[in-house]
Design a protein around this motif. Structure first.
Motif, PDB file in Angstrom:
ATOM      1  N   GLN A  64      -1.920   7.211   3.638  1.00 20.77           N
ATOM      2  CA  GLN A  64      -1.335   7.048   2.307  1.00 20.77           C
ATOM      3  C   GLN A  64      -2.354   7.367   1.214  1.00 20.77           C
ATOM      4  N   LEU A  65      -3.615   7.017   1.450  1.00 22.52           N
ATOM      5  CA  LEU A  65      -4.667   7.280   0.469  1.00 22.52           C
ATOM      6  C   LEU A  65      -4.897   8.780   0.311  1.00 22.52           C
ATOM      7  N   ILE A  66      -4.859   9.509   1.419  1.00 21.05           N
ATOM      8  CA  ILE A  66      -4.999  10.973   1.359  1.00 21.05           C
ATOM      9  C   ILE A  66      -3.848  11.581   0.565  1.00 21.05           C
ATOM     10  N   LYS A  67      -2.629  11.087   0.824  1.00 18.62           N
ATOM     11  CA  LYS A  67      -1.466  11.562   0.071  1.00 18.62           C
ATOM     12  C   LYS A  67      -1.607  11.230  -1.411  1.00 18.62           C
ATOM     13  N   LEU A  68      -2.124  10.030  -1.703  1.00 22.04           N
ATOM     14  CA  LEU A  68      -2.309   9.604  -3.086  1.00 22.04           C
ATOM     15  C   LEU A  68      -3.273  10.535  -3.818  1.00 22.04           C
ATOM     16  N   GLU A  69      -4.383  10.873  -3.179  1.00 17.01           N
ATOM     17  CA  GLU A  69      -5.373  11.742  -3.817  1.00 17.01           C
ATOM     18  C   GLU A  69      -4.798  13.128  -4.086  1.00 17.01           C
ATOM     19  N   LYS A  70      -4.002  13.638  -3.165  1.00 19.81           N
ATOM     20  CA  LYS A  70      -3.336  14.931  -3.374  1.00 19.81           C
ATOM     21  C   LYS A  70      -2.327  14.834  -4.510  1.00 19.81           C
ATOM     22  N   PHE A  71      -1.600  13.708  -4.540  1.00 22.77           N
ATOM     23  CA  PHE A  71      -0.595  13.474  -5.579  1.00 22.77           C
ATOM     24  C   PHE A  71      -1.240  13.453  -6.961  1.00 22.77           C
ATOM     25  N   ILE A  72      -2.392  12.797  -7.070  1.00 22.80           N
ATOM     26  CA  ILE A  72      -3.095  12.697  -8.352  1.00 22.80           C
ATOM     27  C   ILE A  72      -3.586  14.065  -8.815  1.00 22.80           C
ATOM     28  N   LYS A  73      -4.064  14.881  -7.876  1.00 22.69           N
ATOM     29  CA  LYS A  73      -4.520  16.231  -8.227  1.00 22.69           C
ATOM     30  C   LYS A  73      -3.371  17.073  -8.765  1.00 22.69           C
ATOM     31  N   ILE A  74      -2.230  16.984  -8.105  1.00 26.14           N
ATOM     32  CA  ILE A  74      -1.049  17.738  -8.553  1.00 26.14           C
ATOM     33  C   ILE A  74      -0.579  17.222  -9.908  1.00 26.14           C
ATOM     34  N   TYR A  80       0.814  -1.217   0.000  1.00 25.76           N
ATOM     35  CA  TYR A  80       0.000   0.000   0.000  1.00 25.76           C
ATOM     36  C   TYR A  80       0.852   1.273   0.000  1.00 25.76           C
ATOM     37  N   HIS A  81       2.064   1.159   0.519  1.00 32.92           N
ATOM     38  CA  HIS A  81       2.959   2.313   0.584  1.00 32.92           C
ATOM     39  C   HIS A  81       3.571   2.665  -0.779  1.00 32.92           C
ATOM     40  N   GLU A  82       3.301   1.843  -1.809  1.00 35.08           N
ATOM     41  CA  GLU A  82       3.870   2.090  -3.138  1.00 35.08           C
ATOM     42  C   GLU A  82       2.823   2.504  -4.173  1.00 35.08           C
ATOM     43  N   MET A  83       1.676   3.001  -3.705  1.00 35.32           N
ATOM     44  CA  MET A  83       0.626   3.405  -4.645  1.00 35.32           C
ATOM     45  C   MET A  83       1.073   4.557  -5.545  1.00 35.32           C
ATOM     46  N   GLU A  84       1.778   5.505  -4.973  1.00 40.79           N
ATOM     47  CA  GLU A  84       2.291   6.614  -5.793  1.00 40.79           C
ATOM     48  C   GLU A  84       3.372   6.121  -6.754  1.00 40.79           C
ATOM     49  N   LYS A  85       4.212   5.220  -6.265  1.00 40.61           N
ATOM     50  CA  LYS A  85       5.312   4.706  -7.088  1.00 40.61           C
ATOM     51  C   LYS A  85       4.811   3.956  -8.312  1.00 40.61           C
ATOM     52  N   ILE A  86       3.701   3.204  -8.158  1.00 44.03           N
ATOM     53  CA  ILE A  86       3.198   2.446  -9.305  1.00 44.03           C
ATOM     54  C   ILE A  86       2.628   3.389 -10.361  1.00 44.03           C
ATOM     55  N   ILE A  87       2.086   4.513  -9.926  1.00 47.75           N
ATOM     56  CA  ILE A  87       1.596   5.514 -10.884  1.00 47.75           C
ATOM     57  C   ILE A  87       2.772   6.118 -11.654  1.00 47.75           C
ATOM     58  N   ASN A  88       3.845   6.402 -10.943  1.00 42.90           N
ATOM     59  CA  ASN A  88       5.041   6.919 -11.618  1.00 42.90           C
ATOM     60  C   ASN A  88       5.626   5.888 -12.582  1.00 42.90           C
ATOM     61  N   LEU A  89       5.554   4.608 -12.196  1.00 43.22           N
ATOM     62  CA  LEU A  89       6.041   3.557 -13.085  1.00 43.22           C
ATOM     63  C   LEU A  89       5.168   3.491 -14.340  1.00 43.22           C
ATOM     64  N   GLY A  90       3.868   3.669 -14.155  1.00 43.95           N
ATOM     65  CA  GLY A  90       2.964   3.694 -15.299  1.00 43.95           C
ATOM     66  C   GLY A  90       3.286   4.830 -16.251  1.00 43.95           C
TER      67      GLY A  90
END
Length: 347
Positions: A322-332, A271-281
């Motif tokens: 982590q989910l809150i951080k993910l949602e902010k990351f996606i908006k940015i 779960y801690h790599e949700m942002e990383k998988i988006i960057n990998l995508g």
């Protein structure tokens, strides 16, 4: 007819009435076939777990005209959607029914989803307890029969249809799927969609040029965005090899213009790599990254230990952070690489 125990197991309330005024086309135009020949009128058995018939004993046309199929379809027509899993279905979570045309779809099969062989070159803990690889015996022969029946039907039609391969095992590791792909028609009315772990794609894609040339979608399941996490969760996989294949897929996409998705099953160990998988995508030019909740396939001794979505899990609060951080990351990020339905079902 309807098996209530199936719906109870999935936690589906069959007495509900969602009061949806438009019709989901899937129970009319989609058939998912499992390894035993069971035919489901949906994209996912967890979304609509009742089989409408068995391909070993009936034709696809007869299955669509069965009493069970009509009962399932009537639950769409009356707007109740009582047999649908509104807690998991991405269409319902995304409130997509509002966009569906208010017309009863025609009973023409447009989507065949093959889940006829669970053979795979990996033994991921979230999916299975041991390596599953079938290439001989009665099981193998019956699955080959299913592949041949689908191909015979494909040879007989001339309307557009999409065939999805690999909902349960890997298309390139499975001898059943290799047989299907080597004998499937080359007709232009047939498009293909593949879901694979990606490790054998570079090696085998050149053997099925007619499928690659008519490939509309390619999904790669990858549950880690770092070497340690990936190799711990994709047992038998190689971080170096998957990256090599993802690069190859990225380059092939430019030539054939198919939709490319990464699939990531969220659980305690990743779960801690949700942002990383988006960057990998983004790195490999994926069109979408689909993050989904881990499901209980009875492969864990203690599923609750891995289910980070359980509010009693000791790491659930950290997951929410982590989910809150993910949602902010996606908006940015200002990108549509993650669909809104993905975020909804992660809550």
């Amino acid at each position: 007819m309807i098996n209530q125990r199936l719906f109870d197991w999935y936690g589906i309330d069959t007495n509900k009435d969602l009061q949806i005024k438009t019709y989901c086309p899937r129970p009319y135009d989609t058939v998912l076939i499992d390894k035993d020949g069971g035919c489901y009128l949906c994209e996912c058995t967890a979304w609509l777990p009742q089989s409408a018939g068995n391909l070993h004993t009936k034709s696809l046309e007869d299955i669509l005209d069965s009493a069970t199929a009509k009962e399932l379809q009537n639950s769409i027509v009356d707007g109740s959607y009582r047999y649908c899993n509104n807690k998991q279905c991405s269409y319902l979570l995304d409130q997509r029914p509002v966009a569906w045309k208010n017309l009863i779809p025609t009973k023409q099969i447009k989507n065949i989803r093959l889940a006829i062989d669970n053979s795979c070159n990996l033994r991921c803990p979230s999916c299975r307890t041991e390596l599953i690889f079938i290439k001989k015996g009665k099981k193998f022969e019956r699955r080959i029969q299913l592949a041949d029946k689908v191909n015979a039907w494909l040879h007989s039609i001339d309307h557009p249809v999409k065939v999805h391969i690999g909902s349960d095992g890997d298309p390139f590791a499975s001898y059943v799927y290799r047989h299907f792909m080597s004998t499937t028609p080359t007709n232009k009315n047939i498009k293909y969609s593949l879901l694979t772990n990606g490790l054998m794609f570079k090696e085998f894609s050149s053997r099925i040029p007619h499928i690659i040339e008519n490939l509309s979608e390619l999904g790669v399941s990858i549950d880690g965005a770092s070497q340690t996490t990936y190799e711990n969760l994709r047992l038998g996989g190689s971080w170096k090899k998957i990256n090599s294949n993802l690069k190859f897929i990225s380059e092939l996409k430019k030539k054939h213009n198919f939709i490319f998705r990464l699939h990531f099953v969220v659980q305690k160990d990743n779960y801690h790599e949700m942002e990383k998988i988006i960057n990998l995508g983004k790195k490999y030019n994926a069109d979408r990254v689909w993050l989904s909740r881990i499901q209980n396939w009875n492969s864990f001794k203690n599923f609750k230990e891995h289910n980070i979505f359980d509010t009693t899990h000791p790491l659930h609060t950290k997951y929410q952070e982590q989910l809150i951080k993910l949602e902010k990351f996606i908006k940015i990020l200002d990108s549509d690489i993650v669909e809104e339905a993905t975020l909804k079902q992660l809550h």
